[in-house]
Design a protein around this motif. Structure first.
Motif, PDB file in Angstrom:
ATOM      1  N   LYS A  60       7.589   0.521 -10.675  1.00  0.00           N
ATOM      2  CA  LYS A  60       8.611   1.116  -9.803  1.00  0.00           C
ATOM      3  C   LYS A  60       8.013   2.073  -8.766  1.00  0.00           C
ATOM      4  CE  LYS A  60      11.402  -1.188 -12.339  1.00  0.00           C
ATOM      5  NZ  LYS A  60      11.752  -2.556 -11.884  1.00  0.00           N
ATOM      6  N   ALA A  61       6.699   2.254  -8.792  1.00  0.00           N
ATOM      7  CA  ALA A  61       6.021   2.977  -7.718  1.00  0.00           C
ATOM      8  C   ALA A  61       5.652   1.965  -6.630  1.00  0.00           C
ATOM      9  CB  ALA A  61       4.763   3.650  -8.244  1.00  0.00           C
ATOM     10  N   GLN A  62       5.396   2.443  -5.422  1.00  0.00           N
ATOM     11  CA  GLN A  62       4.896   1.582  -4.364  1.00  0.00           C
ATOM     12  C   GLN A  62       3.372   1.579  -4.496  1.00  0.00           C
ATOM     13  OE1 GLN A  62       6.897  -0.195  -2.057  1.00  0.00           O
ATOM     14  NE2 GLN A  62       8.458   0.467  -3.526  1.00  0.00           N
ATOM     15  N   VAL A  63       2.822   0.550  -5.120  1.00  0.00           N
ATOM     16  CA  VAL A  63       1.432   0.571  -5.554  1.00  0.00           C
ATOM     17  C   VAL A  63       0.495  -0.083  -4.530  1.00  0.00           C
ATOM     18  CG1 VAL A  63      -0.203  -0.132  -7.329  1.00  0.00           C
ATOM     19  CG2 VAL A  63       2.109   0.603  -7.972  1.00  0.00           C
ATOM     20  N   PHE A  64      -0.449   0.728  -4.062  1.00  0.00           N
ATOM     21  CA  PHE A  64      -1.535   0.260  -3.210  1.00  0.00           C
ATOM     22  C   PHE A  64      -2.847   0.523  -3.945  1.00  0.00           C
ATOM     23  CE2 PHE A  64       1.950   0.919  -0.402  1.00  0.00           C
ATOM     24  CZ  PHE A  64       1.788   0.061   0.676  1.00  0.00           C
ATOM     25  N   MET A  65      -3.802  -0.380  -3.776  1.00  0.00           N
ATOM     26  CA  MET A  65      -5.090  -0.226  -4.452  1.00  0.00           C
ATOM     27  C   MET A  65      -6.201   0.001  -3.439  1.00  0.00           C
ATOM     28  SD  MET A  65      -4.588  -3.333  -7.193  1.00  0.00           S
ATOM     29  CE  MET A  65      -4.038  -4.435  -5.870  1.00  0.00           C
ATOM     30  N   LYS A  66      -7.106   0.903  -3.759  1.00  0.00           N
ATOM     31  CA  LYS A  66      -8.319   1.128  -2.976  1.00  0.00           C
ATOM     32  C   LYS A  66      -9.453   0.452  -3.749  1.00  0.00           C
ATOM     33  CE  LYS A  66     -10.902   3.291   0.206  1.00  0.00           C
ATOM     34  NZ  LYS A  66     -10.960   2.782   1.606  1.00  0.00           N
TER      35      LYS A  66
END
Length: 348
Positions: A60-66
């Motif tokens: 439910k988070a807006q997940v971006f990956m580095k």
């Protein structure tokens, strides 16, 4: 006395500590971080953020990956290693350097030293991943196998420093090294200015402190959350006690296997990190599995620990928050990967 911005203990003990004034207390200047970032442009791989709809739906988070797992040498370590060695005085470069590592830092130092024509000696533990040993040697460093934990490795490193007059490189608390890792924080905020939360694994503490410094220079209100394994939680325990604590290491996350943290590194983490949580070995394994299956990213245990924290639900409310998760490395032991993939205990 440790200072922190709302450091929260997961053991149901709430500790409120005065909020710091970020602009007045960041140790590494923005100019120094930007210079490091510019110097690294031709050295490292670009690692643009990757959005995951699957992980967004799951958490439910807006997940971006580095994805620093796609970095040269397979981890973020080259950033700090090159910056630190590049900034050394010519006299120091001529003496050569000695440091210690669980593997990824070793490869970063070895690779950076070869580019700068500096002799590098690296102390690696007896249990080190053989692939990491071979890679470190392949980059031209002299490898010494010694000891079982970070304190034994440190002892051998200082012994060689005294005997051979090598420059000792502290892998946990070195300002120039941290300037290189701080560039990750700058990159995240510049690429995604609406970032609200950055989640980072914690081993020795230099990475998360550096990222926090870089990010908070550009966006002071951004939250920095740290994640440690229960089996390697020396910084968590040190902050909880208010003094340096040595712990027994029991984790597959070898890159986070710090038994006794550096005092200055603990201080930096206390000043710049907003929350720290702990995750289990099964939670780390699940993160590795899901990252490979759903995101098509091969990530080692230390590199997957931050994502394990997001999946765990233990972090403060991330619902709808623009969240960046740093995947620090991809140098996983293939036998361990096989074990994880064949496990019947993984719950997608």
């Amino acid at each position: 006395m440790w200072t922190a911005a709302l450091f929260r203990l997961i053991s149901n003990v709430n500790t409120t500590i005065p909020e710091i004034k970020v602009g007045e207390s960041i140790v590494i200047s923005l100019a120094s971080i930007r210079k490091a970032k510019d110097n690294l442009k031709k050295i490292i791989n670009s690692t643009p953020l990757q959005f995951s709809q699957t992980f967004t739906d799951l958490t439910k988070a807006q997940v971006f990956m580095k994805p620093e797992c796609l970095q040269k040498n397979g981890s973020f370590k080259i950033r700090g290693a090159y910056t630190m060695l590049h900034r050394m005085a010519d006299e120091e470069k001529a003496r050569g350097v000695v440091t210690f590592s669980a593997g990824n830092w070793a490869q970063g130092v070895a690779y950076a030293a070869s580019m700068l024509n500096i002799k590098a000696v690296v102390i690696l533990p007896e249990w080190c991943n053989q692939k990491k040993i071979e890679a470190t040697k392949g980059y031209g460093a002299e490898v010494v196998i010694y000891g079982r934990d970070s304190q034994e490795l440190l002892k051998k490193t200082l012994e060689l420093h005294e005997q051979k007059n090598y420059v000792y490189i502290n892998p946990f608390s070195n300002i120039n090294m941290m300037a290189g890792t701080a560039a990750i924080g700058i990159e995240i905020i510049e690429e995604k200015p609406d970032t609200e939360v950055i989640v980072v694994p914690i081993g020795g503490g230099a990475l998360i402190a550096g990222i926090a410094m870089g990010a908070k220079h550009l966006k002071p209100e951004v939250k920095i959350y740290g994640v440690q394994p229960f089996g390697a939680n020396a910084i968590y325990q040190s902050l909880k006690k208010g003094d340096i604590v040595e712990v027994k290491i029991e984790t597959i996350a070898d890159g986070l296997a710090v038994s006794k943290p550096d005092k200055q590194a603990v201080k930096f983490v206390g000043e710049y990190v907003d929350e720290i949580i702990l995750v289990t070995e099964d939670e780390i394994k699940r993160a590795i599995y899901l990252l490979l299956e759903r995101a098509k990213l091969l990530v080692e245990p230390a590199g997957a620990t931050a994502m394990a924290g997001v999946f765990s639900g233990k972090l403060p409310d991330l619902k709808n928050k623009e969240t960046v998760v740093v995947l620090t490395g991809g140098n996983i032991d293939l036998n361990l990967l096989k074990e994880i993939l064949e496990s019947n205990n993984i719950n997608p």
